[in-house]
Enzyme design. Sequence first.
Site, PDB file in Angstrom:
ATOM      1  N   CYS A   1     -10.091 -12.108   6.420  1.00  0.00           N
ATOM      2  CA  CYS A   1     -10.417 -10.788   7.482  1.00  0.00           C
ATOM      3  C   CYS A   1     -11.781 -10.509   7.689  1.00  0.00           C
ATOM      4  O   CYS A   1     -12.129  -9.875   8.402  1.00  0.00           O
ATOM      5  CB  CYS A   1      -9.746  -9.593   6.522  1.00  0.00           C
TER       6      CYS A   1
ATOM      7  N   GLU B   1      -6.274  -1.922   3.793  1.00  0.00           N
ATOM      8  CA  GLU B   1      -7.197  -3.189   3.795  1.00  0.00           C
ATOM      9  C   GLU B   1      -6.508  -3.777   4.959  1.00  0.00           C
ATOM     10  O   GLU B   1      -5.753  -4.681   4.918  1.00  0.00           O
ATOM     11  CB  GLU B   1      -7.165  -3.839   2.743  1.00  0.00           C
TER      12      GLU B   1
HETATM   13  N1  LIG Z   1      -9.203  -5.934   4.706  1.00  0.00           N
HETATM   14  C1  LIG Z   1      -8.925  -6.766   3.930  1.00  0.00           C
HETATM   15  O1  LIG Z   1      -9.088  -6.810   2.830  1.00  0.00           O
HETATM   16  C2  LIG Z   1      -7.670  -7.943   4.581  1.00  0.00           C
HETATM   17  C3  LIG Z   1      -7.549  -9.025   3.674  1.00  0.00           C
HETATM   18  C4  LIG Z   1      -6.553 -10.209   3.826  1.00  0.00           C
HETATM   19  C5  LIG Z   1      -6.072  -9.808   5.201  1.00  0.00           C
HETATM   20  N2  LIG Z   1      -6.167  -8.828   6.056  1.00  0.00           N
HETATM   21  C6  LIG Z   1      -5.670  -8.980   7.324  1.00  0.00           C
HETATM   22  O2  LIG Z   1      -4.213  -9.309   7.291  1.00  0.00           O
HETATM   23  C7  LIG Z   1      -3.947 -10.057   8.708  1.00  0.00           C
HETATM   24  C8  LIG Z   1      -2.976 -11.061   8.107  1.00  0.00           C
HETATM   25  O3  LIG Z   1      -2.151 -10.983   7.429  1.00  0.00           O
HETATM   26  P1  LIG Z   1      -0.569 -11.129   8.120  1.00  0.00           P
HETATM   27  O4  LIG Z   1      -0.351 -11.680   9.204  1.00  0.00           O
HETATM   28  O5  LIG Z   1       0.203 -11.350   6.751  1.00  0.00           O
HETATM   29  O6  LIG Z   1      -0.376  -9.504   8.368  1.00  0.00           O
HETATM   30  P2  LIG Z   1       0.913  -8.700   8.543  1.00  0.00           P
HETATM   31  O7  LIG Z   1       0.595  -7.174   8.797  1.00  0.00           O
HETATM   32  O8  LIG Z   1       1.826  -9.283   9.653  1.00  0.00           O
HETATM   33  O9  LIG Z   1       1.866  -8.603   6.924  1.00  0.00           O
HETATM   34  C9  LIG Z   1       1.184  -8.253   5.733  1.00  0.00           C
HETATM   35  C10 LIG Z   1       2.283  -8.027   5.071  1.00  0.00           C
HETATM   36  O10 LIG Z   1       2.987  -7.031   5.637  1.00  0.00           O
HETATM   37  C11 LIG Z   1       4.379  -7.056   5.614  1.00  0.00           C
HETATM   38  N3  LIG Z   1       5.041  -6.451   6.710  1.00  0.00           N
HETATM   39  C12 LIG Z   1       4.939  -6.701   7.890  1.00  0.00           C
HETATM   40  N4  LIG Z   1       5.680  -5.620   8.918  1.00  0.00           N
HETATM   41  C13 LIG Z   1       6.063  -4.745   7.656  1.00  0.00           C
HETATM   42  C14 LIG Z   1       6.764  -3.438   7.814  1.00  0.00           C
HETATM   43  N5  LIG Z   1       7.167  -2.916   8.923  1.00  0.00           N
HETATM   44  N6  LIG Z   1       6.911  -2.909   6.808  1.00  0.00           N
HETATM   45  C15 LIG Z   1       6.611  -3.466   5.405  1.00  0.00           C
HETATM   46  N7  LIG Z   1       5.795  -4.584   5.220  1.00  0.00           N
HETATM   47  C16 LIG Z   1       5.538  -5.270   6.365  1.00  0.00           C
HETATM   48  C17 LIG Z   1       4.236  -8.535   5.739  1.00  0.00           C
HETATM   49  O11 LIG Z   1       5.578  -9.295   5.488  1.00  0.00           O
HETATM   50  C18 LIG Z   1       3.313  -8.920   4.727  1.00  0.00           C
HETATM   51  O12 LIG Z   1       3.886  -8.825   3.392  1.00  0.00           O
HETATM   52  C19 LIG Z   1      -4.913 -10.047   9.490  1.00  0.00           C
HETATM   53  O13 LIG Z   1      -5.135  -9.014  10.203  1.00  0.00           O
HETATM   54  C20 LIG Z   1      -6.240  -9.796   8.084  1.00  0.00           C
HETATM   55  O14 LIG Z   1      -7.363  -9.413   8.660  1.00  0.00           O
HETATM   56  C21 LIG Z   1      -7.061  -8.117   5.691  1.00  0.00           C
HETATM   57  O1  LIG Z   2      -8.848 -12.178   4.064  1.00  0.00           O
HETATM   58  C1  LIG Z   2      -9.312 -11.213   3.257  1.00  0.00           C
HETATM   59  C2  LIG Z   2      -9.666 -11.200   1.993  1.00  0.00           C
HETATM   60  C3  LIG Z   2     -10.842 -12.443   1.764  1.00  0.00           C
HETATM   61  C4  LIG Z   2     -11.775 -11.953   0.823  1.00  0.00           C
HETATM   62  O2  LIG Z   2     -11.605 -11.277  -0.074  1.00  0.00           O
HETATM   63  O3  LIG Z   2     -12.951 -12.497   0.917  1.00  0.00           O
END
Ligand SMILES: NC(=O)c1ccc[n+]([C@@H]2O[C@H](COP(=O)([O-])OP(=O)(O)OC[C@H]3O[C@@H](n4cnc5c(N)ncnc54)[C@H](O)[C@@H]3O)[C@@H](O)[C@H]2O)c1
Ligand SMILES: O=CCCC(=O)O
Length: 503
Positions: free
Chosen positions: A301, A267
């Site tokens: 997101c 996701e």
């Molecule tokens: N599609 C969805 O359902 C959804 C939902 C929520 C957030 N998001 C996305 O998440 C992003 C924001 O979250 P973020 O800044 O925490 O993202 P991120 O990818 O920096 O971090 C997400 C998680 O991954 C971990 N992480 C980072 N590098 C890693 C590695 N090399 N190995 C293992 N774990 C690692 C982080 O510590 C955190 O727990 C945005 O791009 C947003 O769109 C998507």
């Molecule tokens: O940021 C992503 C998740 C938010 C949502 O579930 O609406």
Amino acid sequence: MSIIQKDIPYEFKDASLLDTRSFIGGEWVNGSTNKTFAVLDPEDDELICNVADLTREDTKHAIEVAHKAFLTYRKTPPRERRWLIRKWSDIIKANREDLAAICTLELGKPYTESLVTVDYGTSFLDWFETRIESLGGETIPAARGNNRIVTIRQPQGVVAAITPWNSPIAMITRKIGAAIAAGNTVVCKPAPETPLCAIALGKLFERAGFPKGVFNVVTSSAEGSADIGAEMCENVLVKHLSFTGSTPVGKFLNGECAKSMKRTSMELGGNAPFIVFEDADLDGAAEGLITSKFRSSGQTCVCANRILVHQSVIGRFKGVLQEKLGKSLILGSVWDRKTNFGPLYSSKAVEKVKRHLEDAQSRGAELIMGGIPKSEEGKGPNFIPPTLLVQPKGSASREEMAFSKEETFGPLATLLPFGTEEEAIEYSNNTEAGLAAYFYTQDMSRVWRVAEALEVGMVGVRVGLVSACEMPFGGVGESGAGREGGGSCLEEYTEVKAITFGL
Ligand SMILES: NC(=O)c1ccc[n+]([C@@H]2O[C@H](COP(=O)([O-])OP(=O)(O)OC[C@H]3O[C@@H](n4cnc5c(N)ncnc54)[C@H](O)[C@@H]3O)[C@@H](O)[C@H]2O)c1
Ligand SMILES: O=CCCC(=O)O
């Protein structure tokens, strides 16, 4: 004694929900090195507490514990799993206010909004509960007349879950709840910015009466996350990696899991278009845009990121939007029940919004309201008010704007004029991301045409919010693979086994 190292205007009913330790095999642990990392309050960047910083070795241990638990938990009858999930949900609901306060504290989310987040989180558990007993297989007519074929669905084993900071309750219940409801065990690594919600969910899980080791929380610093991720990707006992976070990290982890053919759910990031056609109800569209763009201060997101407004209505729409923005978003202390718009989660987020704002202005966009506050007038180091820009017709190409290429993840809305439906669809699809898209029109044939033409996993037609436990949540392209919630939510965490009988 409270673990919180700063004063907050909230009194916990049950302070034992606040903990700095990880949860492995039903034990609360500090990790093998006793190292910790700092968790900061986004409202003022002050220290909340120091949380256990676990290592790759600790993660390996957690995976082994989860595997051992799986060997018996997988035999738990569906009805019993159903009662356990129900109990967890009920216990979370009973602790709704404290859990919301923890979310407010570490995410800087206004308290009233955090309550909504807790409700959104439990809605997934309630939804999964209704699906557990109907998680069955099928009977298939066999071409060979003396054969009979049936399929069964079995849990996969240990699911490793990595979750983001921006939704620290629902992103955990949405994936972990589904995995556990389907009979798997889980090791979860929450984001380093927001480990306290995951820990509190672990405390409440423990009280629900699940066997030890079914849900494990491994907390880690940002620096340690890659090591923990490596163990999750490489350990053969992990059968499925479920990740929610940014696209670059998701792509990397997906590649690592491919080396051992692990199942993955990804996701990832979005870059949602929001289109207001010339026949749209402008009031409804402005309200939808406020919900979509400014929910969680723009940090979801599925937030609108590229906003197209038909050139014949852009002037009127700007006026309607400006007026509604002034009335509906209430800025203030995140603990004030009236506040519904808070700070960003960190200075990193502020820097990105600033970069996108400056980029848009350098390409001719005009600032209508908001902007980066000067430090002396701000409501805290990470606060940016709702910010509105309009791109005048004929100025620099919108495709070149920074927000066209990457999600802003902040409260910045730039209205872009467009002329034709084809042009709007072409711009909307001109991205590697494909998570959500929104549009407003009254024309039913256009509704179908545009909904089918948009290359995304989720479309909102005359709504600014699509998220719901019963809707399959997920994207296409670089926004990921797999769906959470919706009708197939538990199937994602099972394997199909076909059994052929000879007569
Ligand atoms: N599609 C969805 O359902 C959804 C939902 C929520 C957030 N998001 C996305 O998440 C992003 C924001 O979250 P973020 O800044 O925490 O993202 P991120 O990818 O920096 O971090 C997400 C998680 O991954 C971990 N992480 C980072 N590098 C890693 C590695 N090399 N190995 C293992 N774990 C690692 C982080 O510590 C955190 O727990 C945005 O791009 C947003 O769109 C998507
Ligand atoms: O940021 C992503 C998740 C938010 C949502 O579930 O609406």
